[in-house]
Scaffold this motif. Structure first.
Motif: not given
Ligand SMILES: Nc1ncnc2c1ncn2[C@@H]1O[C@H](COP(=O)(O)OP(=O)(O)OP(=O)(O)O)[C@@H](O)[C@H]1O
Ligand SMILES: [Mg+2]
Lengths: 254, 386
Positions: A22-31
């Motif tokens: 599994a791979s993914f990113d979460v950007e700062e401030g995102q929901v």
């Protein structure tokens, strides 16, 4: 640089593969909404980030640094907080006391200074109490502050977990089904609450939730897991139309 | 019956607390003037046990680490003191400090491997401690006096005090107990105490909240052992004889009984637990010398059924019937004001609260002093004639 980066994460329990590449990113401030049928591996992913589970392979980076070498009790000081799907409260403690444990990593008092109850200990205790109380007021829990968590309803306790997580002043907050077991009206309240605390605390949210309207309503992006694999990622509206996603949900709910 | 409503930390509440404390202190101070010397001696023993029960309650009640080996730490304190009195010319308070430090260090060291164990497994390993204590004490004869043990002269009351020796000893124990109870209370009332119960209630959640379970567990082990050592030191002073037979597993079990009877995870409960293990066996063997142990056991079981929360649990329930304790409204308002002043942004409001600290919240630390006092003993006994 994303705030959270999960790369090729694989977790298996004696042959059961709970997460696979599994791979993914979460950007700062995102929901970021994390969805998927039961058993898809969502909670397992949280447990890896919390360092409760050791992944078989893969990497997790928070703010550019690997968390896989950090022990679980240091994660909260890094700025990652969470709530638990089936609650992880301290039953003998009051609501306020639970929230105070959330602030543990910021507490300076230790056994020696506490046993002597030095002035600094009192001062800090008072400050943290006031702060915890302010959090409870903010979440509409102040009338429960001094009640033991024991007898309170599930929906209230879910909120207490949110307050406790906020007490650590996190940058990333992981919520495992904050709206489970709530009535329809309460589910709407949760949506509002999430957006409000995101704004007032400057949070990044990773949200696991089965109430589709809620996740889709508040998320900036959605990641879909099925049998441990990521099957879709993107804006909520696009993900909802994705044939693989529809297939996964139909397949599991029939 | 009409229920009384009190505001926590309000004038009425504080007055009641203060009066209660004063009455308990007065009773504790007057006791040795009222009762005959042999009774006073029993009360003195209860004070010693109270410290030991409290020490175990910190560990078992608060952090949930069961120890059936606290007789070991008690013995360390007792023998450390006895050896010092025998071999060195030491001042009065030094044995307590040394007994505390030695037991503290040993407790800390044992607390480290104990981290790997919990529940019954820890209980089993600590039983081993209790079991090896008497043979260990017999074995190192040169230091411990072997099976004969060590005799020391119990302190005599100085002339200026105008007290009899039994009264003098009682007051020594009362002062030491008051200090230990205060320290224990300090430990559990703040954030450190919360980390102790958090680890007991849900270790995984505690870790996620930033508590390293090894910290409260090993530290509590050390303080618990240290306080048990202080109790042991007092024991030597009071009894004047230490011998292996006094530190068997029966003592360890009795301390656990005292912990549970007094009320797990309570401070004041230790006094009641100690009174129980001090007096009840004497009475039950008075009923029937042969069956004393059986009756004692039956009483323990009965108590567990009738009041599972121990004496303190029962006391709380009774208080709940009589009094409604309300939280003061001002504390809530204080937090609310802080919020609006900083334009509703909570992080800022919190930052303000950290260094600000509103004055009234400092005055509301309820129920502290009352819980700290070992004291009230209302057992009937023979009057002192003096
Ligand atoms: N500690 C564990 N030991 C063995 N198997 C586990 C463990 N934890 C999770 N699993 C398995 O891993 C898979 C993923 O579980 P997980 O709890 O992550 O799912 P989930 O997406 O959170 O599901 P739900 O929506 O029901 O909460 C399941 O098959 C589960 O049985
Ligand atoms: Mg789950």
């Amino acid at each position: 640089m994303p705030l959270l980066r999960v790369s090729d994460l694989t977790v298996s329990f004696d042959g059961v593969v709970a997460l696979e590449q599994a791979s993914f990113d979460v950007e700062e401030g995102q929901v970021c909404g994390l969805i998927g049928p039961n058993g898809a591996g969502k909670t397992t992913l949280f447990n890896c980030i919390s360092r409760i589970y050791q992944p078989t392979s893969g990497a997790i980076e928070f703010d550019g640094k690997s968390v896989l070498s950090v022990p679980s009790h240091r994660i909260s000081a890094l700025g990652v907080a969470r709530t638990f799907q089936n609650l992880g409260l301290f039953d003998s403690q009051t609501v306020l006391q639970n929230v105070l444990v959330g602030a543990h990593h910021r507490m300076r008092a230790n056994f020696l200074t506490s046993v002597l109850r030095l002035p600094g200990v009192r001062r800090e205790e008072r400050a943290l109490r006031d702060e915890g109380m302010a959090l409870l007021v903010d979440l509409g829990l102040e009338s429960h502050a001094h009640q033991p968590v024991g007898g309170l309803p599930f929906g209230t306790l879910k909120r207490v977990e949110i307050a406790r997580a906020l007490a650590s002043r996190p940058r990333l907050m992981m919520m495992d089904e904050p709206a489970s077991g709530l009535t329809h009206a309460e589910v709407d309240d949760v949506g509002e609450l999430l957006l409000r605390i995101r704004a007032s605390f400057g949070l990044t949210l990773l949200l696991v939730e089965h109430h589709m309207s809620l996740v889709m309503g508040v998320s900036d992006k959605a990641v879909v897991l099925d049998f441990g694999r990521k099957i879709a990622e993107g804006p909520p509206s696009a993900v909802q139309q994705d044939p693989a996603v529809i297939e996964a949900y139909l397949g599991s709910s029939v | 019956m009409k229920k009384l409503t009190l505001t926590r930390g309000g004038t009425a509440h504080r007055t009641i607390m203060l009066v209660t404390v004063l009455v308990l202190v007065a009773v504790a101070l007057y006791l040795p003037h009222y009762y005959a010397p042999y009774r006073v001696f029993q009360f003195t023993e209860v004070l010693v046990f109270a410290i030991a029960v409290l020490s175990l309650n910190l560990l078992t009640g608060y952090t949930g680490q069961i120890s059936l080996g606290h007789s070991f730490f008690f013995a360390i304190g007792a023998y450390t003191t006895a050896v010092m009195f025998r071999d060195l010319d030491v001042a009065f308070v030094i044995p307590f400090v040394v007994a505390f430090v030695v037991a503290f260090v040993v407790g800390f060291l044992i607390g480290i491997p104990a981290l790997r164990l919990s529940g019954v497994y820890l209980a089993l390993v600590t039983i081993a401690l209790a079991v090896i204590t008497p043979p260990l004490l017999t074995r190192f004869e040169g230091l411990t006096g072997g099976s004969q043990g060590i005799n020391i002269d119990t302190p005599t009351a100085p002339a200026w005090s105008g007290l009899a020796d039994d009264q003098w000893l009682y007051y020594i124990c009362l002062v030491v107990a008051a200090v230990v109870f205060l320290l224990a209370r300090n430990l559990v009332r703040g954030g450190v105490g919360l980390s102790m119960t958090a680890v007991r209630d849900n270790e995984l959640a505690a870790r996620t909240m930033g508590v390293n379970p090894a910290v409260p567990k090993t530290r509590t082990f050390a303080y618990s052992a240290g306080f048990a050592g202080v109790a042991g030191a007092l024991y030597t002073l009071v009894v004047g004889l230490v011998a292996p037979g006094s530190f068997t597993i029966i003592l360890a079990i009795n301390l656990l009984v005292g912990t549970v009877v007094g009320g797990m995870a309570t401070i004041a409960g230790a006094v009641f637990g100690a009174a129980f293990i001090g007096f009840v066996p004497v009475y039950t063997s008075g009923i029937n010398p042969a069956l004393g142990g059986v009756i004692y056991g039956a009483v323990v079981i009965l108590i567990m059924f009738v009041m599972p929360g121990g004496v303190m649990g029962l006391a709380r329930r009774i208080r709940g019937w009589l009094v409604t304790l309300e939280e003061p409204a001002d504390r809530r308002r204080a937090s609310g004001t802080g919020q609006t002043e900083t334009a509703g942004s909570l992080p800022a409001a919190r930052a303000g609260a950290v260094d600000g600290g509103t004055e009234q919240s400092g005055t509301t630390d309820p129920g502290t002093a009352q819980d700290d006092r070992p004291g009230e003993q209302t057992t009937t006994g023979d009057r002192r004639e003096n």
